[in-house]
Design a protein around this motif. Structure first.
Motif, PDB file in Angstrom:
ATOM      1  N   VAL B 213       0.749  -1.355  -0.094  1.00 12.70           N
ATOM      2  CA  VAL B 213       0.138  -0.114   0.026  1.00 12.70           C
ATOM      3  C   VAL B 213       1.001   1.309  -0.048  1.00 12.70           C
ATOM      4  O   VAL B 213       0.361   2.218  -0.532  1.00 12.70           O
ATOM      5  CB  VAL B 213      -1.098  -0.037   1.149  1.00 12.70           C
ATOM      6  CG1 VAL B 213      -0.333   0.115   2.771  1.00 12.70           C
ATOM      7  CG2 VAL B 213      -2.146   0.905   1.009  1.00 12.70           C
ATOM      8  N   SER B 214       1.982   1.266   0.475  1.00  8.61           N
ATOM      9  CA  SER B 214       2.747   2.431   0.627  1.00  8.61           C
ATOM     10  C   SER B 214       3.423   2.783  -0.854  1.00  8.61           C
ATOM     11  O   SER B 214       3.457   3.832  -1.246  1.00  8.61           O
ATOM     12  CB  SER B 214       4.154   2.255   1.446  1.00  8.61           C
ATOM     13  OG  SER B 214       3.728   1.713   2.685  1.00  8.61           O
ATOM     14  N   LEU B 215       3.925   1.531  -1.758  1.00  9.22           N
ATOM     15  CA  LEU B 215       4.232   1.714  -2.958  1.00  9.22           C
ATOM     16  C   LEU B 215       3.329   2.293  -3.838  1.00  9.22           C
ATOM     17  O   LEU B 215       3.459   3.146  -4.511  1.00  9.22           O
ATOM     18  CB  LEU B 215       4.878   0.444  -3.444  1.00  9.22           C
ATOM     19  CG  LEU B 215       6.049  -0.198  -2.858  1.00  9.22           C
ATOM     20  CD1 LEU B 215       6.492  -1.356  -3.346  1.00  9.22           C
ATOM     21  CD2 LEU B 215       7.405   0.834  -3.466  1.00  9.22           C
ATOM     22  N   VAL B 216       1.985   1.841  -3.578  1.00 10.82           N
ATOM     23  CA  VAL B 216       0.786   2.311  -4.382  1.00 10.82           C
ATOM     24  C   VAL B 216       0.712   3.687  -4.227  1.00 10.82           C
ATOM     25  O   VAL B 216       0.549   4.519  -4.982  1.00 10.82           O
ATOM     26  CB  VAL B 216      -0.406   1.491  -4.053  1.00 10.82           C
ATOM     27  CG1 VAL B 216      -1.715   2.125  -4.705  1.00 10.82           C
ATOM     28  CG2 VAL B 216      -0.358   0.088  -4.806  1.00 10.82           C
ATOM     29  N   ARG B 217       0.469   4.126  -2.785  1.00  9.62           N
ATOM     30  CA  ARG B 217       0.283   5.413  -2.402  1.00  9.62           C
ATOM     31  C   ARG B 217       1.395   6.554  -2.875  1.00  9.62           C
ATOM     32  O   ARG B 217       1.169   7.650  -3.434  1.00  9.62           O
ATOM     33  CB  ARG B 217       0.122   5.500  -1.014  1.00  9.62           C
ATOM     34  CG  ARG B 217      -0.480   6.795  -0.438  1.00  9.62           C
ATOM     35  CD  ARG B 217      -0.554   6.808   0.903  1.00  9.62           C
ATOM     36  NE  ARG B 217      -0.394   7.997   1.390  1.00  9.62           N
ATOM     37  CZ  ARG B 217      -1.437   8.865   1.625  1.00  9.62           C
ATOM     38  NH1 ARG B 217      -2.783   8.244   1.549  1.00  9.62           N
ATOM     39  NH2 ARG B 217      -1.644  10.351   1.915  1.00  9.62           N
ATOM     40  N   VAL B 218       2.667   6.069  -2.684  1.00  8.92           N
ATOM     41  CA  VAL B 218       3.801   7.096  -2.996  1.00  8.92           C
ATOM     42  C   VAL B 218       4.042   7.219  -4.446  1.00  8.92           C
ATOM     43  O   VAL B 218       4.246   8.227  -5.118  1.00  8.92           O
ATOM     44  CB  VAL B 218       5.020   6.587  -2.527  1.00  8.92           C
ATOM     45  CG1 VAL B 218       6.277   7.452  -2.902  1.00  8.92           C
ATOM     46  CG2 VAL B 218       5.055   6.958  -0.946  1.00  8.92           C
ATOM     47  N   PHE B 219       3.804   6.102  -5.367  1.00  2.00           N
ATOM     48  CA  PHE B 219       4.360   6.028  -6.650  1.00  2.00           C
ATOM     49  C   PHE B 219       3.330   6.125  -7.533  1.00  2.00           C
ATOM     50  O   PHE B 219       3.407   6.803  -8.846  1.00  2.00           O
ATOM     51  CB  PHE B 219       5.218   5.104  -7.006  1.00  2.00           C
ATOM     52  CG  PHE B 219       6.713   4.865  -6.597  1.00  2.00           C
ATOM     53  CD1 PHE B 219       6.941   4.277  -5.398  1.00  2.00           C
ATOM     54  CD2 PHE B 219       7.534   5.987  -6.578  1.00  2.00           C
ATOM     55  CE1 PHE B 219       8.279   4.212  -4.843  1.00  2.00           C
ATOM     56  CE2 PHE B 219       8.719   6.116  -6.120  1.00  2.00           C
ATOM     57  CZ  PHE B 219       9.161   5.348  -5.092  1.00  2.00           C
ATOM     58  N   ALA B 220       2.239   5.191  -7.504  1.00  2.00           N
ATOM     59  CA  ALA B 220       0.984   5.060  -8.758  1.00  2.00           C
ATOM     60  C   ALA B 220      -0.037   4.820  -8.010  1.00  2.00           C
ATOM     61  O   ALA B 220      -0.593   3.691  -7.877  1.00  2.00           O
ATOM     62  CB  ALA B 220       1.458   3.999  -9.562  1.00  2.00           C
ATOM     63  N   PRO B 221      -0.859   5.885  -7.788  1.00  2.00           N
ATOM     64  CA  PRO B 221      -2.214   5.477  -7.131  1.00  2.00           C
ATOM     65  C   PRO B 221      -3.129   4.720  -7.972  1.00  2.00           C
ATOM     66  O   PRO B 221      -4.142   4.355  -7.410  1.00  2.00           O
ATOM     67  CB  PRO B 221      -2.698   6.940  -6.571  1.00  2.00           C
ATOM     68  CG  PRO B 221      -1.495   7.712  -6.553  1.00  2.00           C
ATOM     69  CD  PRO B 221      -0.492   7.084  -7.460  1.00  2.00           C
ATOM     70  N   TYR B 222      -3.022   4.970  -9.093  1.00  2.00           N
ATOM     71  CA  TYR B 222      -3.970   4.309 -10.171  1.00  2.00           C
ATOM     72  C   TYR B 222      -3.700   2.837 -10.160  1.00  2.00           C
ATOM     73  O   TYR B 222      -4.534   2.235 -10.749  1.00  2.00           O
ATOM     74  CB  TYR B 222      -3.689   4.770 -11.575  1.00  2.00           C
ATOM     75  CG  TYR B 222      -4.517   6.115 -11.734  1.00  2.00           C
ATOM     76  CD1 TYR B 222      -4.304   6.995 -12.828  1.00  2.00           C
ATOM     77  CD2 TYR B 222      -5.620   6.511 -10.702  1.00  2.00           C
ATOM     78  CE1 TYR B 222      -4.841   8.255 -12.967  1.00  2.00           C
ATOM     79  CE2 TYR B 222      -6.222   7.745 -11.200  1.00  2.00           C
ATOM     80  CZ  TYR B 222      -5.929   8.590 -12.253  1.00  2.00           C
ATOM     81  OH  TYR B 222      -6.557   9.793 -12.325  1.00  2.00           O
ATOM     82  N   ALA B 223      -2.730   2.449  -9.558  1.00  2.00           N
ATOM     83  CA  ALA B 223      -2.564   1.004  -9.319  1.00  2.00           C
ATOM     84  C   ALA B 223      -3.357   0.082  -8.575  1.00  2.00           C
ATOM     85  O   ALA B 223      -3.395  -1.132  -8.260  1.00  2.00           O
ATOM     86  CB  ALA B 223      -0.895   0.633  -9.161  1.00  2.00           C
ATOM     87  N   CYS B 224      -4.165   0.646  -7.937  1.00  2.00           N
ATOM     88  CA  CYS B 224      -4.987   0.131  -6.790  1.00  2.00           C
ATOM     89  C   CYS B 224      -6.402  -0.476  -7.392  1.00  2.00           C
ATOM     90  O   CYS B 224      -6.592   0.071  -8.774  1.00  2.00           O
ATOM     91  CB  CYS B 224      -5.167   0.935  -5.442  1.00  2.00           C
ATOM     92  SG  CYS B 224      -6.177   2.169  -5.981  1.00  2.00           S
ATOM     93  N   GLY B 225      -6.915  -1.451  -6.783  1.00  2.00           N
ATOM     94  CA  GLY B 225      -8.153  -2.090  -7.403  1.00  2.00           C
ATOM     95  C   GLY B 225      -7.841  -3.007  -8.226  1.00  2.00           C
ATOM     96  O   GLY B 225      -6.808  -3.415  -8.516  1.00  2.00           O
ATOM     97  N   SER B 226      -8.939  -3.548  -8.864  1.00  2.00           N
ATOM     98  CA  SER B 226      -8.844  -4.667 -10.001  1.00  2.00           C
ATOM     99  C   SER B 226      -8.375  -4.127 -11.328  1.00  2.00           C
ATOM    100  O   SER B 226      -7.600  -4.493 -11.819  1.00  2.00           O
ATOM    101  CB  SER B 226     -10.366  -5.240  -9.920  1.00  2.00           C
ATOM    102  OG  SER B 226     -10.550  -5.979 -11.225  1.00  2.00           O
ATOM    103  N   GLY B 227      -9.139  -3.108 -11.720  1.00  2.00           N
ATOM    104  CA  GLY B 227      -8.434  -2.118 -12.827  1.00  2.00           C
ATOM    105  C   GLY B 227      -9.705  -2.887 -13.907  1.00  2.00           C
ATOM    106  O   GLY B 227      -9.826  -1.991 -14.955  1.00  2.00           O
ATOM    107  N   ILE B 228     -10.452  -3.743 -13.760  1.00  2.00           N
ATOM    108  CA  ILE B 228     -11.374  -4.167 -15.003  1.00  2.00           C
ATOM    109  C   ILE B 228     -12.536  -2.953 -15.156  1.00  2.00           C
ATOM    110  O   ILE B 228     -12.768  -2.584 -16.387  1.00  2.00           O
ATOM    111  CB  ILE B 228     -11.987  -5.322 -14.719  1.00  2.00           C
ATOM    112  CG1 ILE B 228     -10.692  -6.566 -15.074  1.00  2.00           C
ATOM    113  CG2 ILE B 228     -13.068  -5.689 -15.767  1.00  2.00           C
ATOM    114  CD1 ILE B 228     -11.122  -7.948 -15.047  1.00  2.00           C
ATOM    115  N   PRO B 229     -13.009  -2.566 -14.030  1.00  2.00           N
ATOM    116  CA  PRO B 229     -14.190  -1.436 -14.230  1.00  2.00           C
ATOM    117  C   PRO B 229     -13.561  -0.266 -15.218  1.00  2.00           C
ATOM    118  O   PRO B 229     -14.249   0.179 -15.786  1.00  2.00           O
ATOM    119  CB  PRO B 229     -14.656  -1.305 -12.913  1.00  2.00           C
ATOM    120  CG  PRO B 229     -14.273  -1.985 -12.177  1.00  2.00           C
ATOM    121  CD  PRO B 229     -13.233  -2.750 -12.661  1.00  2.00           C
TER     122      PRO B 229
END
Lengths: 194, 805
Positions: B213-229
């Motif tokens: 969660v830290s990496l997602v928050r600091v570098f790429a917030p769009y990387a969270c969730g599933s992505g398919i929607p």
């Protein structure tokens, strides 16, 4: 000087080189000969307990008769014993596993170091170099406590550096602004990806 | 009449654009409609640099891209027709130039082949990334329990691969791989060792998820969730800048491994689709054919989604069908063929990396071929009903929880939330051996049939000691105490998984939901299967069993029930039909089992649809308010265009530009005061006859450009959209011609057009707005947002939830 003889010699030379490379490749590929195995699982039979046998044999030799050594039963019972055993051929690539894991760990380590630098070290450096007053000047992040908003801007004072470095800095700043925008949309305003 | 003809031309032409029609257009359209109907006169001239393979200057990627006319703003919808027309212009130019010289001919061939090159690259990269993810997950999951002493990069199974100390009873143990307690204290058994192992398991899980969660928050917030929607929305024409970027790709790959290894109840299939689409976007930027045209780019992304599912499941055909059924919006036949190729290359690359050491692509490839019986359809249909009910429950509960996360204080602490959920999951999962291991291994064990050689608790059947059958044809046996124990534990695992997945899906780390749904279904299926098996054994004289089940025969295969249950639950949640069945039988290799899988999938879809029409992805799209016009919704109300158009009765009048009497200053004021995306252009304010439509972004850029570059353009210069400049006095400043940004063929409907037709037009043509006229005079405008809000209102949902345009 006979051209036919030269061609003949050249041909021989090429053949020898190919053969040598072929041998080298073979030894390289078979270095990990323990990457193939045949695994036979034999259940308990009469008074013999269950056993697992493993051997580095190829696919055509992967059956009970070749792998189960020493055979625990005598001649007549061998067939009945072997009928219960299940032999499976498996192969893996240990080199691939090693390279992948080490590569993954190094990328993860680099990312973690960069993250620590961005979140902890850079504001500390900035504060120590330029004092507290510069921080107040950061304008557009009202309520956003992200430390590295304008940090790099303040740190890069000299504009007389060569173009390449300037470009990299500008690109990095632009990237940070983008990430901040994304963070606002996702984490703060819950507009996307909620 | 004129408008009707033009409308029908456009309608018919765009039918060619996607595969939803059977017209043969060459009969109807002997002329190319592009020139007459869709004149973007001068747009193709205005985009001067259409390089072949725009490699460009390598340093230029560091520069900020200059926004030129024809690009789109973030969180806006693209204009499909414009993109299609631009692509046709480009293609025509290349074809006409190719006759000039050999070099131009080669360039035209390269242009034709660039699509296939992109597909090849996407397949290679997705396969490689999926292989890396699989290997890393394998290793890190085992890292929570112990470490391999001889080579730390080996997982448990790999570590014991070459060892000779494995015995029949303790197949998994070998001295090279030690648990943490054994390593730290030297004791392998005992209460102290158990507690220490437990503690370290929880600690590792927390560490992994915190890092993720830290990496997602600091570098790429769009990387969270599933992505398919979000990918569904992007493929329908929405722009989300950065969602398919390079940093998102890197972070999603790295954090996906961490998230799955931390033992959370999530899968990696949805995120792999996102990863594959990021690869697709990455390779699109190599060729200007795809990087400059948003419509063509989406064709590539559809194919990339197919490659993503192909490597996630080892199901290339299922991947193509998944892309067709679930993800893509427009899917012409060309995309079908290219998706097939991309999926094939990806599957081939993954197989050559060989992550599982047995030349299979997925962990749960099963190999039995025992037949099933017609009477077993009853429990299969029951499993289908269970799948549908669970799907409905999951969707409702998950959406409620996500809505709470979106609106209340819970959303302010994403990192704490992830850590808390991981902690709870790890603490509750460790005691139960079925939840302690990774979900994929659990599914694999549940799918497998029990031979005579299995040593797990689930296969603790009472064997007949005189039995000498070969291993595949074991008759039904009574269950030993181990099986009953396993049933208890499985029931607890089922309840745990059902509850925890609701809170896990949607957190701020990459999370998929295919594997958890399949796990729930597999556990339920296996329990039902064992129950049926024992009933058949102990009561073989009942009428139901007498016909098909002789004592001493192998009647019931509990593993098959697990498969059917997994398919039912996955279908209930995602509402997939054909692609689900194809994926399941590609996973298992059992063509005999298509009928049970189909029965379960159909039943679960019927049951789930009875409670709510939307699957999990459509529900998330609705929760986020994306402007997604679903092709499946039917609009059957009797409203007219005049009920939906803006301005309404009490609103200020429509903001229009006139053909040749607006000044630059007026235009700038209009842009500043309003936030409309475009303005209609009329002949004059009195006659209000429609000339065309101009986009806000194009207007802003053109005026900015003109002020900088052209001399004599000041605030009081007149802006004209006609071909010739208006007659002005010599003392007036130089007028500004903006005809090249004017769309001369905007879509119009009359005010009495039924909304059913309007919705159909929006859906099939991918429009963003549509003008409403009466007797040739402009009355109002309908945008996509208005259409979506109207549909939401008609379905009694909250129309204010539609956020984007």
């Amino acid at each position: 000087w006979d051209p036919g003889q030269t061609v003949h010699l050249l041909f021989m030379y090429v053949c020898v080189m190919l053969h040598r490379t072929h041998n080298q490749m073979k030894t390289y590929l078979l270095q990990n000969s323990e990457d193939i195995r045949c695994k036979c699982i034999c259940p308990p039979y009469r008074d013999i307990e269950g056993q697992i046998y493993k051997q580095n044999v190829s696919l055509k030799d992967c059956n009970c008769l070749h792998v189960v050594e020493p055979m625990p039963v005598d001649g007549k019972d061998v067939e009945a014993y072997c009928l219960r055993c299940e032999c499976k051929y498996e192969e893996r690539s240990s080199g691939t596993i090693k390279v992948t894991i080490i590569m993954y760990l190094s990328i993860l380590g680099l990312l973690l170091l960069y993250m620590v630098y961005l979140t902890l070290l850079e504001p500390m450096l900035k504060r120590r170099l330029f004092g507290h007053s510069q921080l107040i000047q950061s304008d557009d992040d009202v309520g956003d406590q992200q430390p590295f908003a304008n940090a790099h801007n303040v740190l890069s004072r000299s504009h007389s550096r060569p173009n390449m470095l300037n470009k990299v800095e500008h690109a990095q700043q632009r990237w940070r602004r983008q990430v901040q925008e994304q963070r606002k949309s996702v984490f703060d305003r819950h507009v996307v990806l909620s | 009449m004129q408008q009707f003809i033009s409308l029908s031309y456009k309608y018919i032409f765009v039918m060619q654009f996607h595969a939803q029609t059977q017209f043969s257009l060459s009969d109807i359209l002997k002329i190319t409609p592009f020139d007459d109907v869709l004149t973007w006169s001068g747009v193709s001239a205005a985009t001067p640099t259409e390089e072949m393979n725009g490699a460009g200057n390598l340093m230029d990627f560091l520069d900020e891209p200059f926004p030129d006319v024809g690009t789109y703003e973030d969180f806006h919808t693209i204009d499909w027709l414009r993109e299609k027309s631009r692509d046709t212009d480009r293609h025509r130019k290349i074809t006409s130039k190719s006759k000039e010289s050999m070099w131009e001919l080669i360039k035209s061939l390269l242009d034709a082949w660039s699509g296939w090159v992109v597909m090849l690259l996407i397949g290679l990269l997705s396969g490689t990334l999926a292989g890396v993810i699989d290997l890393a997950v394998d290793w890190m999951t085992d890292l929570k329990e112990g470490v391999c002493l001889s080579a730390f990069w080996y997982s448990h199974e790999q570590c014991c691969w070459t060892s000779n100390e494995t015995t029949f009873d303790d197949r998994d143990k070998c001295p090279q791989w030690q648990k943490w307690a054994e390593l730290m204290t030297g004791h392998a058994e005992g209460a102290g060792a158990y507690v220490l192992n437990y503690f370290l398991y929880v600690l590792w899980a927390l560490l992994f998820s915190f890092l993720a969660v830290s990496l997602v928050r600091v570098f790429a917030p769009y990387a969270c969730g599933s992505g398919i929607p979000e990918i569904k929305t992007i493929l329908s024409g929405f722009i989300i800048r950065g969602y398919l970027g390079k940093w998102t790709l890197l972070i999603k790959t790295v954090t996906l491994v961490l998230a799955v290894s931390s033992g959370l109840s999530l899968g990696k299939e949805g995120p792999l689709v996102h990863v594959a689409c990021c690869c697709g976007n990455l390779f699109c930027s190599l060729f200007s054919k795809y990087s400059k045209n948003e419509g063509k780019r989406r064709e590539v992304l559809s194919a990339a989604a197919a490659a993503g599912v192909s490597v996630a499941f080892g199901a290339p055909i299922g991947g193509v069908l998944f892309s067709l059924e679930e993800v893509s919006y427009y899917f012409p036949l060309k995309t079908l063929w290219r998706s097939f190729f991309a999926a094939l290359v990806a599957a081939f690359t993954l197989r050559s990396i060989n992550p599982f050491g047995n030349s299979r692509l997925v962990l749960f490839y099963v190999e039995y071929h025992t037949p099933w019986y017609m009477a077993e359809l009853v429990p299969f249909i029951l499993l289908g009903v269970f799948g549908g009910l669970w799907g409905t429950l999951f969707i409702r509960a998950n959406i409620a929880w996500c809505r709470r996360r979106k609106t209340t204080q819970l959303g302010k602490y994403p990192v704490l939330e992830v850590i808390a959920v991981t902690g709870i999951t790890a603490v509750l999962a460790y005691p139960n051996p079925y939840t302690r291991r990774s979900t994929s291994e659990l599914i694999s064990e549940l799918f497998n049939d029990c031979g005579a050689l299995e040593s797990s608790q689930l296969c603790d059947y009472i064997n007949n000691p005189n039995m000498s059958r070969p291993v595949d044809d074991i008759p039904d046996r009574p269950a030993g105490p181990g099986v009953y124990n396993a049933l208890w534990q499985l029931a607890l695992a089922l309840i745990f998984k059902i509850v925890i997945t609701i809170f896990t899906f949607g957190m701020k780390i990459p999370s998929g939901l295919f594997i958890p749904s399949m796990a729930v279904g597999a556990i339920a299926g296996r329990i039902v299967g064992i129950a049926v098996e024992q009933m058949a054994y102990h009561h073989h004289d009942w009428i139901i069993f007498k016909n098909w089940c002789r004592p001493g025969a192998d009647c019931v295969t509990p593993g098959l029930y697990a498969m059917v249950g997994a398919a039912a639950c996955l279908g209930g949640v995602t509402r997939m039909t054909v692609s689900l069945v194809v994926i399941m039988f590609e996973l298992t290799g059992g063509l005999e089992y298509i009928v049970p899988l189909m029965a379960a999938a159909v039943t679960s879809k019927w049951v789930a649809d009875a409670f709510g029409k939307e699957g999990i992805y459509e529900s998330h799209i609705q929760l986020n308010g994306y402007p997604y016009l679903d092709v499946r919704d039917e609009f059957t109300h009797r409203t007219l265009a005049t009920d939906v158009m803006r301005p309404r009765r009490n609103d200020p009048p429509l903001a229009v530009l006139t053909q040749d009497s607006t000044t630059v200053e007026d235009v700038e004021t209009l842009i500043k005061d309003t936030d409309y995306n475009g303005f209609p252009v009329v002949v004059s304010r009195e006659s209000e006859r429609l000339i065309g439509f101009v986009q806000r972004r194009d207007l802003t850029l053109a005026i900015k450009n003109a002020r900088q570059k052209q001399d004599g353009v000041v605030s009081s210069s007149v802006v004209y959209f006609t071909e010739d400049a208006p007659q002005l006095l010599a003392s007036n400043p130089q007028p500004l011609k903006l005809r090249r940004i004017l769309n001369l063929s905007p879509f119009t409907v009359t005010d009495h057009t039924p909304m059913e037709t309007v919705v159909d037009i929006f859906r099939k043509l991918g429009l963003r707005q549509c003008l409403v006229t009466r007797s040739g005079r402009l009355l109002g405008i309908i945008t996509k947002k208005d259409v979506l809000r109207h549909m939401a209102q008609m379905m009694n949902q909250d129309p204010e939830s539609i956020m984007f345009n």
